[in-house]
Design a protein around this motif. Structure first.
Motif, mmCIF file in Angstrom:
data_model
loop_
_atom_site.group_PDB
_atom_site.id
_atom_site.type_symbol
_atom_site.label_atom_id
_atom_site.label_comp_id
_atom_site.label_asym_id
_atom_site.label_seq_id
_atom_site.Cartn_x
_atom_site.Cartn_y
_atom_site.Cartn_z
ATOM 1 N N TYR A 147 5.767 -1.347 -9.792
ATOM 2 C CA TYR A 147 5.830 -2.694 -9.229
ATOM 3 C C TYR A 147 4.671 -2.977 -8.269
ATOM 4 O O TYR A 147 4.620 -4.027 -7.645
ATOM 5 N N GLY A 148 3.752 -2.016 -8.163
ATOM 6 C CA GLY A 148 2.584 -2.228 -7.326
ATOM 7 C C GLY A 148 1.544 -3.068 -8.048
ATOM 8 O O GLY A 148 1.621 -3.279 -9.274
ATOM 9 N N GLY A 192 0.189 -1.935 -11.400
ATOM 10 C CA GLY A 192 0.977 -0.753 -11.768
ATOM 11 C C GLY A 192 0.585 0.504 -11.027
ATOM 12 O O GLY A 192 0.819 1.620 -11.512
ATOM 13 N N ARG A 193 0.022 0.357 -9.824
ATOM 14 C CA ARG A 193 -0.329 1.532 -9.036
ATOM 15 C C ARG A 193 -0.223 1.196 -7.552
ATOM 16 O O ARG A 193 -0.265 0.027 -7.159
ATOM 17 N N ILE A 194 -0.078 2.223 -6.748
ATOM 18 C CA ILE A 194 0.032 2.063 -5.289
ATOM 19 C C ILE A 194 -0.885 3.089 -4.640
ATOM 20 O O ILE A 194 -0.717 4.295 -4.843
ATOM 21 N N GLU A 195 -1.849 2.591 -3.859
ATOM 22 C CA GLU A 195 -2.794 3.477 -3.203
ATOM 23 C C GLU A 195 -2.794 3.340 -1.690
ATOM 24 O O GLU A 195 -3.376 4.168 -1.002
ATOM 25 N N HIS A 196 -2.157 2.280 -1.174
ATOM 26 C CA HIS A 196 -2.118 2.059 0.265
ATOM 27 C C HIS A 196 -0.709 1.609 0.656
ATOM 28 O O HIS A 196 0.076 1.149 -0.174
ATOM 29 N N GLU A 225 0.096 -1.931 -0.306
ATOM 30 C CA GLU A 225 0.515 -2.117 -1.696
ATOM 31 C C GLU A 225 1.969 -1.679 -1.892
ATOM 32 O O GLU A 225 2.702 -2.273 -2.703
ATOM 33 N N LEU A 226 2.388 -0.651 -1.163
ATOM 34 C CA LEU A 226 3.796 -0.252 -1.241
ATOM 35 C C LEU A 226 4.696 -1.353 -0.694
ATOM 36 O O LEU A 226 5.750 -1.649 -1.251
ATOM 37 N N MET A 227 4.291 -1.984 0.403
ATOM 38 C CA MET A 227 5.115 -3.043 0.990
ATOM 39 C C MET A 227 5.168 -4.266 0.075
ATOM 40 O O MET A 227 6.191 -4.936 -0.031
ATOM 41 N N LYS A 228 4.064 -4.555 -0.639
ATOM 42 C CA LYS A 228 4.093 -5.647 -1.614
ATOM 43 C C LYS A 228 5.047 -5.322 -2.766
ATOM 44 O O LYS A 228 5.808 -6.179 -3.225
#
Length: 414
Positions: free
Chosen positions: A318-319, A322-326, A329-332
Motif C-alpha cells: 500500500y506504499g 508498492g514499496r516503502i523506503e521512509h 511512506e509508511l504513514m501514507k
C-alpha cells in the motif's frame, strides 16, 4: 567355572546358539544367596529399555513372581514356577494367549527367566511324601537372582542417565529463554547490533535439534545456545557501556546549557533517509520536551523501520509504487489501510496523539497483518491508544510475535 544348566525348549520352539550362550553365562547362585523379589523386579522395570523388553513383558514377569510363594528369591526354596497359561493371563491383566507366548519368549531372550520344559511340554511338579518339591517343570527365576547385582547397577546407571538428560533439558530451556528474551529486549529498545543475524542463528540452532533428541543432541544444542547467549550479552554489555559514556557527556552538556535560564534547545528530528533507520536516537523536539514536563513521562519512541516491514510485510503493497523506503511512506500507506479497514479518522488521530505518528502507522501495519483475526479494526486501535496513554501497551511484543511468525512461516515453506 560353574554355569547354569542348559535346557532346550519343547516341541517346535527352536534352540539357538544365542540361547545356549545366554544360559551358560548365568552362573549358579551361591546357596546362601537371597534377594527380595520385588526389588529385583523394580530394577528390571528401570532397565527395561536396555534389556529390550516391553511393558507387556513386565506385566508377565510380575505375574510369574506372584506364583513364587516367598518374598525372597532363595535357591534353597526352589525357583521354578509352573502356572498354566490361563492362570498367567489372569494375573497379567487378561492379556491374550498369543501375546502371553510372545512376551514369555522375550523374557527368555532377555536372559531374565529360563524354560524348564517337561518331556511332554506341560508345566507340573513332582513332590515327595512330605509334600516337598522334588522336580518342577515351568519357568526358572534363577537368572533374576544370579543377575541381581548386574540389574541393580544397570538400573542405577539408567536413573543417572535420565537425571543427566533432565538437567540438560532444563538448562537448554533456561538458556533458550534467556536468548529469546534478550533478543526481544534489544530489538524492542533499539539496541545497536546485527540482531537479524543473531535471530537467524537462534532459529538455526533450534532447527538442528531433532523432535525427540537424546542427551548428546540436547547437550550439543545447549553448548551452541550458551555460546550465542555469551555473544548477545557481549553485544549488550558494549552497548550499555557506550550509552553510559554518552549519557554522562550529555548530562554534563545539559548542565552547561541549563546555566542560561532563557534558552530552550529546539532540536529537529533527523531525516531518516536510509531504510530501516531507527528513530530511537532522535533528539527531542520542543513539543516533546513540553509533553515530558506536562505529563512526567517520555513519549513512546518508534522502532526501526526495517523491523516493522519485516514483521508486517503486507503494508508494503500500500506504499507509493508498492514499496516503502521512509517513515513518511509508511504513514501514507497507513492512511490507505486505515480507510480500507474502516478505521475512522478520529480513531487514527487518537492513536497518533497517544503513540506518535510513527508508532500509530506501525500499529496499523500490525492490524493489517492480523486483520483476519480482528473483528473491529477501529475499536482495536482505540483500545491500543487508551492502553498506550496509560503506559500499559508497547508495540515491541506485538512486532516480535509477528516477526517470529513470519520467520517460522518462511522456514516451513523452505
Amino acid at each position: 567355572m560353574q554355569t547354569g544348566h542348559v535346557t532346550t525348549p519343547f516341541g517346535r520352539r527352536a534352540m539357538s546358539l544365542a540361547l545356549v550362550r545366554s544360559q551358560m553365562a548365568i552362573e549358579n547362585p551361591r546357596p546362601d544367596a537371597r534377594i527380595e523379589k520385588w526389588k529385583v523386579f523394580r530394577d528390571v522395570c528401570e532397565a527395561r529399555e536396555r534389556l529390550g523388553i516391553q511393558d507387556r513383558a513386565l506385566a508377565v514377569l510380575d505375574a510369574l513372581l506372584t506364583f513364587h510363594p516367598q518374598a525372597e528369591l532363595d535357591p534353597s526354596q526352589g525357583l521354578v514356577v509352573f502356572p498354566s497359561n490361563a492362570q498367567l493371563s489372569v494375573r497379567a491383566h487378561g492379556i491374550t494367549e498369543t501375546t502371553l507366548r510372545r512376551q514369555l519368549a522375550a523374557l527368555v531372550d532377555a536372559g531374565l527367566i529360563l524354560r524348564r520344559d517337561s518331556p511332554n511340554g506341560k508345566r507340573y511338579v513332582h513332590r515327595n511324601r512330605d509334600g516337598e518339591v522334588e522336580q518342577a517343570y515351568g519357568f526358572d527365576l534363577t537368572p533374576l537372582l544370579a543377575r541381581a547385582t548386574e540389574l541393580a547397577l544397570m538400573a542405577q546407571d539408567v536413573a543417572a542417565e535420565r537425571a543427566r538428560f533432565r538437567r540438560a533439558r532444563e538448562a537448554l530451556t533456561i538458556c533458550r529463554r534467556d536468548v529469546r528474551k534478550l533478543i526481544s529486549a534489544a530489538v524492542e529498545e533499539g539496541a545497536a547490533g546485527n540482531w537479524d543475524h543473531v535471530e537467524a542463528e537462534y532459529v538455526s540452532i533450534l532447527a538442528r535439534l531433532p523432535r525427540h533428541p537424546n542427551r548428546s543432541q540436547v547437550e550439543t544444542t545447549l553448548d551452541e545456545m550458551e555460546l550465542l547467549r555469551e555473544e548477545v550479552l557481549n553485544i549488550l554489555e558494549i552497548q550499555l557501556k557506550t550509552e553510559e559514556v554518552h549519557g554522562n557527556a550529555i548530562q554534563n552538556d545539559r548542565h552547561i546549557q541549563n546555566s542560561n535560564t532563557e534558552s530552550i534547545n529546539e532540536l529537529e528530528p533527523s531525516s531518516g533517509k536510509e531504510q530501516g533507520e531507527s528513530l530511537v536516537d532522535k533528539p527531542l523536539t520542543r513539543d516533546e520536551a513540553k509533553e515530558i514536563q506536562k505529563t512526567g513521562r517520555e513519549p513512546i519512541k518508534a522502532f526501526p523501520l526495517g523491523m516493522v516491514l519485516r514483521a508486517c510485510p503486507q503494508i508494503t503493497d500500500y506504499g507509493p509504487g508498492g514499496r516503502i523506503e521512509h517513515w513518511r511512506e509508511l504513514m501514507k500507506a497507513a492512511i490507505v489501510v486505515r480507510s480500507m479497514l474502516g478505521v475512522s479518522p478520529s480513531a487514527y488521530e487518537e492513536a497518533c496523539n497517544a503513540m506518535g505518528p510513527e508508532n500509530a502507522a506501525a500499529a496499523m501495519a500490525c492490524i493489517l497483518e492480523r486483520s483476519n483475526f480482528i473483528t473491529s479494526a477501529g475499536g482495536y486501535l482505540r483500545d491500543l491508544a487508551r492502553r498506550s496513554e496509560r503506559g500499559e501497551f508497547s508495540l515491541g511484543p506485538m512486532l516480535m510475535a509477528l516477526l517470529k511468525a513470519n520467520t517460522s512461516g518462511h522456514l516451513k515453506s523452505a
